[in-house]
Design an enzyme around this catalytic site. Structure first.
Site, mmCIF file in Angstrom:
data_model
loop_
_atom_site.group_PDB
_atom_site.id
_atom_site.type_symbol
_atom_site.label_atom_id
_atom_site.label_comp_id
_atom_site.label_asym_id
_atom_site.label_seq_id
_atom_site.Cartn_x
_atom_site.Cartn_y
_atom_site.Cartn_z
ATOM 1 N N ARG A 166 0.828 -1.224 0.000
ATOM 2 C CA ARG A 166 0.000 0.000 0.000
ATOM 3 C C ARG A 166 0.857 1.267 0.000
ATOM 4 O O ARG A 166 1.811 1.399 0.746
ATOM 5 C CB ARG A 166 -0.907 0.006 1.227
ATOM 6 C CG ARG A 166 -1.621 1.346 1.389
ATOM 7 C CD ARG A 166 -2.747 1.292 2.359
ATOM 8 N NE ARG A 166 -2.348 0.914 3.695
ATOM 9 C CZ ARG A 166 -3.212 0.704 4.679
ATOM 10 N NH1 ARG A 166 -4.504 0.814 4.451
ATOM 11 N NH2 ARG A 166 -2.788 0.362 5.876
ATOM 12 N N ARG A 200 -0.933 -5.416 14.649
ATOM 13 C CA ARG A 200 -2.309 -5.000 14.323
ATOM 14 C C ARG A 200 -3.212 -6.228 14.125
ATOM 15 O O ARG A 200 -4.370 -6.221 14.509
ATOM 16 C CB ARG A 200 -2.309 -4.129 13.063
ATOM 17 C CG ARG A 200 -1.813 -2.709 13.349
ATOM 18 C CD ARG A 200 -1.385 -1.999 12.097
ATOM 19 N NE ARG A 200 -2.468 -1.694 11.188
ATOM 20 C CZ ARG A 200 -2.290 -1.440 9.887
ATOM 21 N NH1 ARG A 200 -1.078 -1.482 9.358
ATOM 22 N NH2 ARG A 200 -3.322 -1.137 9.137
ATOM 23 N N ARG A 234 2.589 4.153 5.139
ATOM 24 C CA ARG A 234 2.205 4.460 6.515
ATOM 25 C C ARG A 234 3.200 3.831 7.495
ATOM 26 O O ARG A 234 3.698 2.740 7.247
ATOM 27 C CB ARG A 234 0.793 3.896 6.786
ATOM 28 C CG ARG A 234 -0.284 4.873 6.405
ATOM 29 C CD ARG A 234 -1.663 4.299 6.434
ATOM 30 N NE ARG A 234 -2.031 3.460 7.580
ATOM 31 C CZ ARG A 234 -3.259 2.971 7.774
ATOM 32 N NH1 ARG A 234 -4.216 3.256 6.908
ATOM 33 N NH2 ARG A 234 -3.537 2.222 8.808
HETATM 34 P P1 AP5 Z 1 -7.570 -0.235 2.551
HETATM 35 O O1 AP5 Z 1 -8.844 0.114 1.886
HETATM 36 O O2 AP5 Z 1 -6.648 0.852 2.944
HETATM 37 O O3 AP5 Z 1 -7.846 -1.197 3.802
HETATM 38 P P2 AP5 Z 1 -8.366 -0.846 5.257
HETATM 39 O O4 AP5 Z 1 -9.191 -2.006 5.702
HETATM 40 O O5 AP5 Z 1 -8.995 0.506 5.300
HETATM 41 O O6 AP5 Z 1 -6.975 -0.862 6.004
HETATM 42 P P3 AP5 Z 1 -6.407 0.033 7.157
HETATM 43 O O7 AP5 Z 1 -4.975 -0.413 7.297
HETATM 44 O O8 AP5 Z 1 -6.621 1.488 6.927
HETATM 45 O O9 AP5 Z 1 -7.263 -0.456 8.346
HETATM 46 P P4 AP5 Z 1 -6.925 -0.425 9.809
HETATM 47 O O10 AP5 Z 1 -8.209 -0.858 10.375
HETATM 48 O O11 AP5 Z 1 -5.756 -1.207 10.243
HETATM 49 O O12 AP5 Z 1 -6.436 1.076 10.032
HETATM 50 P P5 AP5 Z 1 -7.152 2.397 10.499
HETATM 51 O O13 AP5 Z 1 -6.717 3.472 9.600
HETATM 52 O O14 AP5 Z 1 -8.608 2.198 10.748
HETATM 53 O O15 AP5 Z 1 -6.815 -1.276 1.598
HETATM 54 C C1 AP5 Z 1 -5.513 -1.769 1.905
HETATM 55 C C2 AP5 Z 1 -4.702 -1.935 0.600
HETATM 56 O O16 AP5 Z 1 -5.301 -2.964 -0.197
HETATM 57 C C3 AP5 Z 1 -4.664 -0.665 -0.286
HETATM 58 O O17 AP5 Z 1 -3.404 -0.592 -0.903
HETATM 59 C C4 AP5 Z 1 -5.772 -0.914 -1.334
HETATM 60 O O18 AP5 Z 1 -5.506 -0.256 -2.546
HETATM 61 C C5 AP5 Z 1 -5.717 -2.442 -1.476
HETATM 62 N N1 AP5 Z 1 -7.041 -3.015 -1.730
HETATM 63 C C6 AP5 Z 1 -8.217 -2.634 -1.170
HETATM 64 N N2 AP5 Z 1 -9.231 -3.398 -1.593
HETATM 65 C C7 AP5 Z 1 -8.677 -4.309 -2.447
HETATM 66 C C8 AP5 Z 1 -9.205 -5.406 -3.217
HETATM 67 N N3 AP5 Z 1 -10.516 -5.716 -3.184
HETATM 68 N N4 AP5 Z 1 -8.352 -6.137 -3.955
HETATM 69 C C9 AP5 Z 1 -7.022 -5.831 -3.988
HETATM 70 N N5 AP5 Z 1 -6.459 -4.806 -3.307
HETATM 71 C C10 AP5 Z 1 -7.274 -4.067 -2.533
HETATM 72 O O19 AP5 Z 1 -6.500 2.615 11.945
HETATM 73 C C11 AP5 Z 1 -5.114 2.878 12.099
HETATM 74 C C12 AP5 Z 1 -4.784 2.926 13.584
HETATM 75 O O20 AP5 Z 1 -5.533 3.996 14.219
HETATM 76 C C13 AP5 Z 1 -5.129 1.680 14.410
HETATM 77 O O21 AP5 Z 1 -4.138 0.695 14.325
HETATM 78 C C14 AP5 Z 1 -5.266 2.292 15.807
HETATM 79 O O22 AP5 Z 1 -4.011 2.546 16.388
HETATM 80 C C15 AP5 Z 1 -5.933 3.634 15.530
HETATM 81 N N6 AP5 Z 1 -7.411 3.556 15.572
HETATM 82 C C16 AP5 Z 1 -8.257 3.832 14.557
HETATM 83 N N7 AP5 Z 1 -9.532 3.647 14.925
HETATM 84 C C17 AP5 Z 1 -9.487 3.247 16.217
HETATM 85 C C18 AP5 Z 1 -10.481 2.868 17.148
HETATM 86 N N8 AP5 Z 1 -11.797 2.865 16.831
HETATM 87 N N9 AP5 Z 1 -10.077 2.495 18.385
HETATM 88 C C19 AP5 Z 1 -8.775 2.502 18.739
HETATM 89 N N10 AP5 Z 1 -7.782 2.839 17.894
HETATM 90 C C20 AP5 Z 1 -8.133 3.197 16.633
#
Ligand code: AP5
Length: 218
Positions: A127, A171, A160
């Protein structure tokens, strides 16, 4: 529609939430994006959460509940929203249920994106994200037109900090221990709709549209 997207890191929640939000004309509320913006702005919240996020741990529930409560009270969320990355613990799910009950706006559905761990590691390690507008790319499945540059705004693409191998593995552990229980939580409330997230981006969007009963082409 009020929808939660659930799934492991890298399942495609952000990718799908953006498209779905556009289609339904409701805001995409990503807690990860909100926290990354706070880190970039070096706000008090950002300073508090940066290290936690870089390690792949979860930000404390009370902090997240406040952030989401404030965001959901804004006028643009009145007629619906796509929540991406929240709730992530049972305590957060309970807090969300309570706040939406107070607003008399309960959830319509929770869409779980089902993707295996091998695929997740492949997605996260490939990514690249725009340093300015946050658009997502992938070296293999969604390469930018010009290497290292955002297709939409031309800004440089970056990786990231939490996409480093140690953070990815943490994670995934955190997801299994703290977020996966939400699958049963929402199944019991008859809100859970599971979709095969291993398909391509467009196919996955079609599958989500189908379980939500909306027209995939609109
Ligand atoms: P992408 O769409 O970015 O996937 P995602 O599920 O959104 O992944 P994230 O890494 O953003 O999720 P996350 O839950 O770990 O992180 P978040 O930002 O919420 O896709 C990933 C990749 O795959 C991309 O390159 C895309 O192009 C590709 N792709 C997508 N779909 C595809 C497909 N169908 N086929 C092929 N390729 C594909 O959180 C980050 C951090 O914030 C957490 O670790 C935590 O520390 C904190 N945080 C956030 N929310 C909370 C909460 N509610 N409580 C506590 N801590 C929190």
């Amino acid at each position: 529609m009020r929808i939660v997207l659930l799934g492991p890191p890298g399942a495609g929640k952000g990718t799908q939430a953006k498209m779905l939000a556009e289609k339904l004309n409701v805001p995409h509320i990503s807690t990860g994006e909100m926290l990354r913006d706070a880190v970039a702005a070096q706000s008090d919240l950002g300073k508090r959460v940066k290290e936690i996020m870089d390690r792949g741990e979860l930000v404390p529930d009370d902090v997240m509940v406040e952030v989401v409560k404030e965001r959901l009270s804004q006028p643009d969320a009145k007629d619906g929203f796509i929540l991406d990355g929240f709730p992530r613990t049972v305590a957060q799910a309970e807090a969300l249920e309570k706040m939406l009950a107070q607003m008399k706006r309960p959830l319509d559905a929770v869409v779980e994106l089902d993707v295996g761990e091998d695929e997740i590691i492949r997605r996260l390690s490939g990514r690249w994200v725009c340093s300015s507008c946050g658009a997502n790319f992938h070296t293999v499945t969604r390469p930018p037109i010009e290497a290292g540059k955002c297709d939409y705004c031309g800004s440089p693409l970056i990786q990231r900090d939490d996409d480093k191998p140690e953070a990815i593995s943490r994670r995934l552990q955190v997801y299994r221990a703290q977020t996966q229980p939400l699958i049963d939580y929402y199944r019991e409330r008859r809100l859970l709709r599971t979709v095969n997230g291993r398909q391509g981006v467009e196919k996955t969007l079609e599958a989500i549209s189908e379980v939500l009963g909306i027209d995939a082409r609109s």
